[in-house]
Design a protein around this motif. Structure first.
Motif, PDB file in Angstrom:
ATOM      1  N   GLY A  11     -20.276  16.151  61.973  1.00  0.00           N
ATOM      2  CA  GLY A  11     -19.398  16.465  60.849  1.00  0.00           C
ATOM      3  C   GLY A  11     -19.561  15.507  59.688  1.00  0.00           C
ATOM      4  O   GLY A  11     -19.198  15.814  58.550  1.00  0.00           O
ATOM      5  N   HIS A  12     -20.111  14.325  59.980  1.00  0.00           N
ATOM      6  CA  HIS A  12     -20.260  13.326  58.920  1.00  0.00           C
ATOM      7  C   HIS A  12     -21.720  13.082  58.585  1.00  0.00           C
ATOM      8  O   HIS A  12     -22.112  11.976  58.216  1.00  0.00           O
ATOM      9  CB  HIS A  12     -19.504  12.051  59.293  1.00  0.00           C
ATOM     10  N   THR A  13     -22.522  14.125  58.740  1.00  0.00           N
ATOM     11  CA  THR A  13     -23.879  14.065  58.206  1.00  0.00           C
ATOM     12  C   THR A  13     -23.820  14.706  56.814  1.00  0.00           C
ATOM     13  O   THR A  13     -23.062  15.654  56.587  1.00  0.00           O
ATOM     14  CB  THR A  13     -24.877  14.826  59.095  1.00  0.00           C
ATOM     15  N   ILE A  69     -16.483  12.427  48.002  1.00  0.00           N
ATOM     16  CA  ILE A  69     -16.409  11.342  48.992  1.00  0.00           C
ATOM     17  C   ILE A  69     -15.543  11.801  50.160  1.00  0.00           C
ATOM     18  O   ILE A  69     -14.483  12.397  49.985  1.00  0.00           O
ATOM     19  CB  ILE A  69     -15.815  10.064  48.353  1.00  0.00           C
ATOM     20  N   CYS A  70     -16.038  11.528  51.350  1.00  0.00           N
ATOM     21  CA  CYS A  70     -15.342  11.938  52.574  1.00  0.00           C
ATOM     22  C   CYS A  70     -14.464  10.785  53.067  1.00  0.00           C
ATOM     23  O   CYS A  70     -14.678   9.634  52.696  1.00  0.00           O
ATOM     24  CB  CYS A  70     -16.395  12.300  53.621  1.00  0.00           C
ATOM     25  N   GLY A  71     -13.493  11.097  53.919  1.00  0.00           N
ATOM     26  CA  GLY A  71     -12.619  10.077  54.505  1.00  0.00           C
ATOM     27  C   GLY A  71     -13.403   9.009  55.259  1.00  0.00           C
ATOM     28  O   GLY A  71     -12.935   7.882  55.430  1.00  0.00           O
ATOM     29  N   CYS A  72     -14.611   9.339  55.702  1.00  0.00           N
ATOM     30  CA  CYS A  72     -15.413   8.392  56.485  1.00  0.00           C
ATOM     31  C   CYS A  72     -16.147   7.399  55.600  1.00  0.00           C
ATOM     32  O   CYS A  72     -16.737   6.454  56.092  1.00  0.00           O
ATOM     33  CB  CYS A  72     -16.403   9.137  57.368  1.00  0.00           C
ATOM     34  N   GLY A  73     -16.153   7.636  54.281  1.00  0.00           N
ATOM     35  CA  GLY A  73     -16.848   6.729  53.374  1.00  0.00           C
ATOM     36  C   GLY A  73     -18.185   7.278  52.883  1.00  0.00           C
ATOM     37  O   GLY A  73     -18.724   6.826  51.877  1.00  0.00           O
ATOM     38  N   ASN A  74     -18.716   8.252  53.607  1.00  0.00           N
ATOM     39  CA  ASN A  74     -19.975   8.896  53.203  1.00  0.00           C
ATOM     40  C   ASN A  74     -19.665   9.943  52.119  1.00  0.00           C
ATOM     41  O   ASN A  74     -18.505  10.220  51.825  1.00  0.00           O
ATOM     42  CB  ASN A  74     -20.574   9.557  54.455  1.00  0.00           C
ATOM     43  N   THR A  75     -20.701  10.526  51.539  1.00  0.00           N
ATOM     44  CA  THR A  75     -20.444  11.583  50.545  1.00  0.00           C
ATOM     45  C   THR A  75     -20.991  12.919  51.024  1.00  0.00           C
ATOM     46  O   THR A  75     -21.990  12.979  51.743  1.00  0.00           O
ATOM     47  CB  THR A  75     -21.116  11.278  49.185  1.00  0.00           C
ATOM     48  N   GLY A  76     -20.334  13.989  50.593  1.00  0.00           N
ATOM     49  CA  GLY A  76     -20.821  15.343  50.848  1.00  0.00           C
ATOM     50  C   GLY A  76     -21.015  15.689  52.314  1.00  0.00           C
ATOM     51  O   GLY A  76     -21.947  16.403  52.682  1.00  0.00           O
ATOM     52  N   CYS A  77     -20.088  15.199  53.172  1.00  0.00           N
ATOM     53  CA  CYS A  77     -20.228  15.435  54.620  1.00  0.00           C
ATOM     54  C   CYS A  77     -20.055  16.917  54.973  1.00  0.00           C
ATOM     55  O   CYS A  77     -19.268  17.633  54.350  1.00  0.00           O
ATOM     56  CB  CYS A  77     -19.183  14.637  55.387  1.00  0.00           C
ATOM     57  N   LEU A  78     -20.759  17.319  56.024  1.00  0.00           N
ATOM     58  CA  LEU A  78     -20.677  18.681  56.546  1.00  0.00           C
ATOM     59  C   LEU A  78     -19.235  19.166  56.693  1.00  0.00           C
ATOM     60  O   LEU A  78     -18.896  20.286  56.328  1.00  0.00           O
ATOM     61  CB  LEU A  78     -21.384  18.719  57.912  1.00  0.00           C
TER      62      LEU A  78
HETATM   63 ZN   LIG Z   1     -17.598  12.051  56.408  1.00  0.00          ZN
END
Ligand SMILES: [Zn+2]
Length: 420
Positions: A251-253, A261-270
């Motif tokens: 989910g966070h790829t 920006i995703c809650g995980c800190g990454n951007t554009g997560c699945l």
């Molecule tokens: Zn994410």
């Protein structure tokens, strides 16, 4: 009871094979109800020495039992084996964002009692939700009428990320107070039962391996689409957890490096594109831009009432807006499936969770992505399957965490209440 992740990693090949063979035998016995050793050999393809060794071990440990004799085809009547119905019970708990489910069942998955509390759960502060969790556990035990001494352990599946080894949730966004809270230890102390915690996608993948669409597969990746999107990787018949318990966080790829920006800190997560929440947003936007849909009437123009379940229902009735939103979700999942296949080279991809209800609508799209885009050296199609366990996979997964432990640990003996 030892924990999964504290099991020694060295020499795991032999250990994995033993677990695998025990699991194969358990499943064959369970599928048959009662089965002779001769039929068991035929069903499992295991050689007689291995079969004898494992069945004796399972009999000694009380996990299976003699079920009397059956009709013999030739000569003497053969004795039958079955899952020991009285050996004990497993308590399975599923923690979700908006509810907790508790289940007590015997090893044969004959459900004794199942209960769901619908008050929002992980989203509540911990000092309110932890007592509610303990209350649920006590309540299902009481309702089931089972003797506490027969409970072999508690399995808990929760949204990740979490540290299974330490039994804690890690920085869960929107779950106030849960970060690093020793959830497993607290439950063990308060209930007296050995407890295993794992994330919902890993748990569900394990359930698929033992009871669902992954039964006959050794290598597959399970994609769980719930409020978030998670993944569980099964390699050589058992969970692959990675070095830090985060393997399978599909989910966070990143799907779009220029995305939000995703809650995980990454951007554009699945997860930002493929979750039921994303589908609801797409439908909301379409309706607000004036597109015609069955949904407008169903929700009485109250945009807050749009839910994934309603969108699924509308799509099944041919609603264009609902179908378009699901199609976009399917395309993103198609990309994810191709990425996963190119990373792990599995036998199949299994999809489960909330999307199980729209399987027939999204599956052909995802399969087409896989057929056209994944690298494959096989002549045969790499199948994308929908979970046989549907939305129950994470709960049955919580049960499977304890079951797996029983089969993993030959030293394990069920503990009676007097020994606690
Ligand atoms: Zn994410």
């Amino acid at each position: 009871m030892k924990r999964i992740s504290s099991a020694p990693q060295s020499g795991s090949n032999l250990k994995d094979i033993r677990l695998l063979n025990r699991a194969v035998i358990f499943r064959a016995i369970r599928d048959a109800g009662a089965i002779s050793r001769a039929d068991l050999a035929k069903q499992t393809g295991l050689n007689p020495a291995t079969l004898t060794h494992i069945t004796r071990e399972l009999l000694d440990r009380g996990l299976i039992e003699d079920a009397g004799s059956g009709e013999a085809r030739v000569g003497r009547r053969s004795s039958l084996l079955r899952i020991h119905s009285k050996i004990g019970n497993i308590l399975a708990v599923r923690l979700a964002r908006h509810n907790i489910q508790g289940l007590i069942t015997d090893l044969d998955l004959h459900e004794k009692v199942i209960h769901t509390t619908s008050s929002s759960f992980l989203s509540n502060p911990i000092d309110a939700s932890m007592p509610a969790l303990l209350e649920l556990i006590e309540m299902v035990i009481e309702k089931s009428g089972v003797d506490r001494g027969t409970i072999l352990g508690i399995g808990i599946s929760a949204p990740g990320p979490l540290d299974a080894d330490r039994g804690i949730l890690i920085a869960p966004p929107n779950f106030p107070g849960w970060d690093s809270f020793p959830i497993r230890k607290t439950i063990e102390e308060k209930t007296g039962f050995s407890t295993i915690l794992d994330n919902d996608a890993n748990s569900a993948a394990l359930a698929e391996k033992w009871f669902g669409s992954g039964r006959n597969l050794d290598n597959f990746v399970f994609i769980l689409v719930e409020d978030g999107v998670g993944g569980g990787v099964v390699i050589n018949g058992d969970l692959y957890r990675g070095q830090h318990d985060v393997a399978g966080e599909i989910g966070h790829t990143t799907i779009d490096r220029n995305g939000p920006i995703c809650g995980c800190g990454n951007t554009g997560c699945l997860e930002l594109y493929a979750s039921p929440h994303a589908v609801e947003s797409r439908v909301r936007q379409a309706l607000m831009s004036g597109q015609k849909s069955l949904l407008s009437r169903w929700i009485d123009n109250d945009m807050n009432r749009i839910s994934f379940e309603l969108v699924a229902q509308a799509a099944k009735q041919g609603d264009a807006v609902a179908r378009e939103a699901l199609l976009e979700m399917a395309q993103v999942l198609g990309i994810a499936a191709v990425n996963v296949i190119n990373s792990f080279d599995p036998q199949a991809i299994i999809l489960g969770g909330k999307i199980s209800s729209v399987g027939e609508l999204i599956l052909p799209v995802i399969q087409e992505y896989v057929d056209k885009r994944a690298i494959s050296r096989s002549e045969q199609q790499l199948p994308v399957l929908i979970s046989e366990l549907g939305e129950n996979a994470p709960l049955i997964g919580a049960f499977s965490l304890v079951l797996r432990e029983l089969f993993q640990n030959p030293e394990f003996h069920p503990v009676t209440s007097s020994q606690r």
